[in-house]
Write an enzyme that holds these catalytic residues in place. Structure first.
Site, PDB file in Angstrom:
ATOM      1  N   ARG A  60      -7.869  -4.153  -3.293  1.00 47.74           N
ATOM      2  CA  ARG A  60      -7.335  -3.031  -4.100  1.00 47.74           C
ATOM      3  C   ARG A  60      -8.282  -2.640  -5.092  1.00 47.74           C
ATOM      4  O   ARG A  60      -8.067  -2.841  -6.193  1.00 47.74           O
ATOM      5  CB  ARG A  60      -5.996  -3.216  -4.630  1.00 47.74           C
ATOM      6  CG  ARG A  60      -5.024  -3.569  -3.251  1.00 47.74           C
ATOM      7  CD  ARG A  60      -3.480  -3.708  -4.085  1.00 47.74           C
ATOM      8  NE  ARG A  60      -2.992  -4.642  -2.985  1.00 47.74           N
ATOM      9  CZ  ARG A  60      -2.502  -3.994  -1.942  1.00 47.74           C
ATOM     10  NH1 ARG A  60      -2.642  -2.625  -1.591  1.00 47.74           N
ATOM     11  NH2 ARG A  60      -1.757  -4.610  -1.001  1.00 47.74           N
ATOM     12  N   CYS A 111       0.932  -1.054  -0.121  1.00 47.83           N
ATOM     13  CA  CYS A 111      -0.154   0.053   0.123  1.00 47.83           C
ATOM     14  C   CYS A 111       0.973   1.300  -0.080  1.00 47.83           C
ATOM     15  O   CYS A 111       0.409   2.346  -0.657  1.00 47.83           O
ATOM     16  CB  CYS A 111      -0.867   0.120   1.080  1.00 47.83           C
ATOM     17  SG  CYS A 111      -1.969  -1.336   1.326  1.00 47.83           S
TER      18      CYS A 111
END
Lengths: 72, 221
Positions: free
Chosen positions: B134, B57
């Site tokens: 995601r 991330c």
């Protein structure tokens, strides 16, 4: 943009917006161009400033209040 | 994994489809309280990540920040989301600036109650019951969902593709064309197939149009 902190402190971004409204009322789109910020930030900030009575909206135009003038 | 195979997993929520109005919300973010409607008039990439202070991330946030100026030139904003607090988000974006020298220039939603994640179907219980996948929702200026991309937890997203998709859709909107596989700006675009035999005849006789056959014609913009 959070332009007022939890304790009521007017943050620099809020001062910039208020100063941008000293001369004349403007719609959010014009304010965004005037202060060079994205429209989403300006709309979020105007909502906060209006909630604190520092600006007022009338017919799509935002104007600074006397309380707002006293903050800059 | 479906709920029959894994009865402990909560039922997957639906997600808005391409062409649907983007579900409206009000959310706490690192830029204060924002509403989806605050973005009206500009395109928006609303994306989720599994958690703050995680390596994949972090690479994605840096990569999103790097393409943010190019997106702004396309009148497109960015907004991240995870099931973390605004304090965690603030600490993480400050950490990224301190350790990696990259300023995160877009807001990040603190979706602790999973309200926005649920609205957009960002949690895939078969993968994780608590983290958002995601997900990428590309929303246009009229607040219509225009594209949806999902990646699993393990795999960071490709920023070139996200930029390419936005450019391709804006090109299609502006010129009423489609874009072929692996299209990039400057390459030929695909003309919509003719609606009638007469239009087909006209199409193949057009100058400056490269037709493999009447239904498959490309041109430069």
């Amino acid at each position: 943009m959070a332009c007022i902190d939890r304790d009521g402190t007017l943050l620099p971004s809020g001062v910039v917006l208020l100063k941008g409204l000293v001369e004349q009322p403007m719609p959010p789109e014009d304010i965004a161009k005037h202060v060079g910020e994205p429209i989403f930030k300006v709309r979020g900030s105007l909502r906060e400033l209006a909630a604190e009575g520092l600006v007022e909206e009338d017919g799509g135009l935002y104007k600074i209040t006397e309380l707002g003038r006293g903050m800059i | 994994m479906d709920p029959v195979a894994n009865p402990q997993a909560p039922a997957a929520t639906s997600l808005p489809r391409i062409g649907d109005p983007a579900p409206q919300f009000t959310a706490d973010t690192t830029f204060g309280t924002l509403k989806l409607e605050d973005f009206r008039g500009s395109w928006l990439i609303l994306f989720s990540h599994p958690a703050d202070f995680t390596p994949v991330c972090t690479t994605e946030f840096i990569a999103f920040a790097e393409i943010h100026p190019q997106l702004r030139e396309l009148n497109c904003e960015l907004m991240g989301l995870s099931v973390d607090s605004v304090y965690s988000h603030i600490a993480w974006v400050r950490n990224i600036q301190e350790k990696m020298g990259v300023e995160i220039t877009f807001p990040v939603i603190a979706d602790l109650n999973k309200e926005v994640a649920t609205l957009y179907g960002m949690i895939n219980p078969g993968e994780s019951k608590t983290e958002t996948s995601r997900a990428v929702f590309i929303i246009d200026g009229e607040q219509v969902v225009r594209a949806i991309i999902y990646y699993p937890l393990t795999t960071g997203r490709n920023m070139d593709e996200i930029l390419r998709v936005v450019k391709a859709m804006q090109t299609s909107d502006e010129h009423t064309v489609a874009t072929p596989a692996n299209w990039e700006p400057g390459k030929k675009v695909i003309m919509p197939p003719p609606k009638s035999a007469e239009a087909a005849e006209l199409r193949v006789s057009e100058e400056d149009v490269e037709c493999t056959d009447w239904y498959f014609c490309k041109k430069d913009l």
